[in-house]
Design an enzyme around this catalytic site. Structure first.
Site: not given
Ligand code: DX5
Length: 222
Positions: A35, A142, A175
């Protein structure tokens, strides 16, 4: 449709990122998602290309760079250079979306459109010819550890219907808040690639957690 489980590196122990990548790959990850946040498009700051480059030769599995930055056009070639085979970009951050997705492919990577919860599906209709995946965010981008937005499931289905109507082979990734409790809803709505951060990171047995997610997705999937 092939179903893939893609751990996010965001909840990893940053003091040993390389080892964390190895552990996730050994636990059965199909790809790893980085990310990339710039503190502008989203209120968080994460991985520069140098960090990913340092981990690239630790594992064989593919890397995704999910770019959550303003002016990503200038940054994205560097992420391809350091070994990301997938580059996902939010269309509202782009001056020329069609040209940018095409360019990601010209650079040798797969291109993906990332749709934040409030970004309409219509942003994909005129770029289906230059993309390989649509990422439907199921949280606002985020931060990890947020609650899954089941209100995004009708949007996943609209994207799946658009792709089916186009006759193209385009994956749908979700996601945000993906866990054993939520992956079934996303899979039955039409998703086939599942990013998960905290639910895998906090599991005592990551291999078992990834297998459970894969089995639940297969059970509910289309
Ligand atoms: C948030 C990210 C995600 C996050 C997912 O902006 O894009 O990839 O890391 O984490 P979880 O599965 O904990 O929601």
């Amino acid at each position: 449709m092939q179903q893939l489980i893609v751990p996010s590196v965001l909840p990893a122990d940053f003091s040993q990122l390389g080892a964390e990548c190895v552990e996730l790959a050994d636990a059965g990850a199909d790809r790893l998602q980085w990310d990339v946040m710039d503190g502008h498009y989203v209120p968080n700051l994460t991985f520069g290309p140098g960090v990913i480059a340092a981990c690239r030769d630790k594992v064989a599995c593919e890397f995704e760079a999910h770019i959550m930055c303003d002016r990503p056009e200038e940054l994205l070639p560097r992420y391809v250079e350091v070994g990301c085979q997938w580059v996902l970009v939010h269309p509202e951050t782009l001056r020329e979306p069609h040209r940018t997705y095409q360019r990601i492919r010209e650079l040798g990577a797969h291109a993906g459109v990332a749709l934040s919860p409030a970004t309409p599906v219509e942003h994909i209709t005129d770029v289906l010819d230059v993309i390989d995946m649509v990422l439907v965010m199921t949280v606002s981008p985020g931060f990890g550890g947020q609650a899954y937005l089941s209100s995004m499931e009708p949007k996943i289905t609209r994207v799946r219907d658009l792709i089916t109507a186009s006759g193209r082979d385009i994956d749908i990734e979700v996601d945000g808040g993906i866990s054993a409790a939520t992956i079934g809803g996303a899979a039955s709505a039409g998703a086939n690639v599942f990013v998960s951060g905290s639910s895998i990171a906090k599991a005592d047995d990551r291999a078992a957690a990834i297998k459970e997610l894969r089995d639940l997705a297969a059970e509910a999937g289309r």
